[in-house]
Design a protein around this motif. Structure first.
Motif, PDB file in Angstrom:
ATOM      1  N   GLU A 140       1.184  -1.256  -0.419  1.00 56.85           N
ATOM      2  CA  GLU A 140      -0.139  -0.028  -0.161  1.00 56.85           C
ATOM      3  C   GLU A 140       1.469   1.720   0.623  1.00 56.85           C
ATOM      4  N   ALA A 141       1.958   0.915   0.286  1.00 48.45           N
ATOM      5  CA  ALA A 141       2.859   2.401   0.376  1.00 48.45           C
ATOM      6  C   ALA A 141       3.690   2.287  -0.566  1.00 48.45           C
ATOM      7  N   ASN A 142       3.317   1.880  -1.627  1.00 45.94           N
ATOM      8  CA  ASN A 142       4.211   1.684  -3.019  1.00 45.94           C
ATOM      9  C   ASN A 142       4.149   3.383  -3.378  1.00 45.94           C
ATOM     10  N   GLY A 143       4.834   4.288  -3.684  1.00 50.58           N
ATOM     11  CA  GLY A 143       5.820   5.044  -3.879  1.00 50.58           C
ATOM     12  C   GLY A 143       5.473   6.595  -3.023  1.00 50.58           C
ATOM     13  N   SER A 144       4.995   6.126  -2.198  1.00 50.61           N
ATOM     14  CA  SER A 144       4.979   6.915  -0.977  1.00 50.61           C
ATOM     15  C   SER A 144       6.965   7.830  -1.125  1.00 50.61           C
ATOM     16  N   GLU A 145       6.768   8.465  -0.336  1.00 47.31           N
ATOM     17  CA  GLU A 145       7.556   9.545  -0.168  1.00 47.31           C
ATOM     18  C   GLU A 145       7.685   9.334   2.158  1.00 47.31           C
ATOM     19  N   ILE A 146       8.890   8.666   2.795  1.00 44.05           N
ATOM     20  CA  ILE A 146       8.487   8.442   3.882  1.00 44.05           C
ATOM     21  C   ILE A 146      10.009   9.563   4.988  1.00 44.05           C
ATOM     22  N   THR A 147       9.216   9.339   6.286  1.00 46.90           N
ATOM     23  CA  THR A 147      10.320   9.798   7.026  1.00 46.90           C
ATOM     24  C   THR A 147      10.139   9.019   8.165  1.00 46.90           C
ATOM     25  N   THR A 148      11.452   8.759   8.442  1.00 50.43           N
ATOM     26  CA  THR A 148      11.816   8.274   9.919  1.00 50.43           C
ATOM     27  C   THR A 148      12.884   8.892  10.875  1.00 50.43           C
ATOM     28  N   VAL A 149      12.981   8.831  12.250  1.00 44.51           N
ATOM     29  CA  VAL A 149      13.864   9.542  12.805  1.00 44.51           C
ATOM     30  C   VAL A 149      15.189   9.782  12.146  1.00 44.51           C
ATOM     31  N   GLU A 150      15.737   8.556  11.367  1.00 43.64           N
ATOM     32  CA  GLU A 150      17.080   8.725  11.075  1.00 43.64           C
ATOM     33  C   GLU A 150      17.487  10.461   9.771  1.00 43.64           C
ATOM     34  N   GLY A 151      16.208  10.202   9.516  1.00 41.56           N
ATOM     35  CA  GLY A 151      15.898  11.325   8.369  1.00 41.56           C
ATOM     36  C   GLY A 151      16.052  12.662   9.414  1.00 41.56           C
ATOM     37  N   LEU A 152      16.059  12.311  10.088  1.00 36.76           N
ATOM     38  CA  LEU A 152      16.065  13.925  10.863  1.00 36.76           C
ATOM     39  C   LEU A 152      17.363  14.619  10.897  1.00 36.76           C
ATOM     40  N   SER A 153      17.752  14.316  11.643  1.00 39.35           N
ATOM     41  CA  SER A 153      19.236  15.320  11.893  1.00 39.35           C
ATOM     42  C   SER A 153      20.095  15.886  10.000  1.00 39.35           C
ATOM     43  N   LYS A 154      20.571  16.286  10.522  1.00 40.44           N
ATOM     44  CA  LYS A 154      21.563  17.568   8.918  1.00 40.44           C
ATOM     45  C   LYS A 154      22.751  17.510   9.891  1.00 40.44           C
ATOM     46  N   ASP A 155      23.611  17.275   9.072  1.00 42.51           N
ATOM     47  CA  ASP A 155      24.925  17.197   8.793  1.00 42.51           C
ATOM     48  C   ASP A 155      25.566  17.100   9.893  1.00 42.51           C
ATOM     49  N   GLY A 156      24.729  15.887  10.578  1.00 43.28           N
ATOM     50  CA  GLY A 156      25.887  15.180  12.199  1.00 43.28           C
ATOM     51  C   GLY A 156      24.513  16.408  12.774  1.00 43.28           C
ATOM     52  N   LYS A 157      23.843  17.132  12.493  1.00 43.59           N
ATOM     53  CA  LYS A 157      23.566  17.614  14.027  1.00 43.59           C
ATOM     54  C   LYS A 157      22.094  17.136  14.488  1.00 43.59           C
TER      55      LYS A 157
END
Ligand code: FES
Ligand code: FES
Length: 168
Positions: free
Chosen positions: A73-90
């Protein structure tokens, strides 16, 4: 819609934290398990029955309990998890606020809490305490008693609003 025989696997595409993945999944496979097998192990399984919220992710801009969605059902979806929140090690401001307000003990509920908070603060940048309590009512924590989680979400709102103000 993808149609597959029950013993076959379907090829699906997911965009997770900005990265595209093509995977073959059994039709019965839940999204939470697909994400974990791809290495996004912040997405926890606490109940598998849509009660605890430990599996919460952002899917196509909305918070979703990923144990309530089939991988296909999620085919083609854009997903964000906690791993995607930090940026440049911050750390993301919500992660910093959880850390600094001691909003976790065992940490099992924390990724789900943070993703639900992320969505709540996108929808309501200045939530009242009641709105925060309502917002995280689908996420269970068995350690903290919630008080510090609520403090952390208020603090995160202030940090995000400050950042937005500085960008003006
Ligand atoms: S594992 Fe999905 S709500 Fe508990
Ligand atoms: S910190 Fe242990 S369940 Fe929430």
């Amino acid at each position: 819609m993808i149609i597959v025989d029950k013993d076959q696997k379907a090829k699906i595409t997911l965009r997770i934290n900005g990265e595209t993945h093509e995977v073959e999944v059994e039709p019965r496979r839940l999204l939470v398990h697909v994400l974990r097998e791809l290495g996004y192990t912040s997405v926890h399984v606490g109940c598998d029955t849509s009660n605890c919220g430990a599996c919460t992710v952002i899917m196509n801009g909305r918070s979703v309990k990923s144990c309530t969605v089939l991988g296909i059902e999620a085919n083609g979806s854009e997903i964000t998890t906690v791993e995607g929140l930090s940026k440049d090690g911050k750390l993301h401001p919500i992660q910093e606020a959880f850390w600094e307000n001691h909003a976790l003990q065992c940490g099992y509920c924390t990724p789900g809490m943070i993703m639900e908070s992320y969505w709540l603060l996108k929808e309501k940048p200045n939530p009242s305490e009641e709105e925060i309590r309502e917002g995280i009512s689908g996420n269970l924590c068995r350690c903290t008693g919630y008080q510090n989680i609520i403090k952390a979400i208020k603090d995160a709102a202030a940090r995000l609003n400050q950042q937005a103000y500085q960008r003006l």
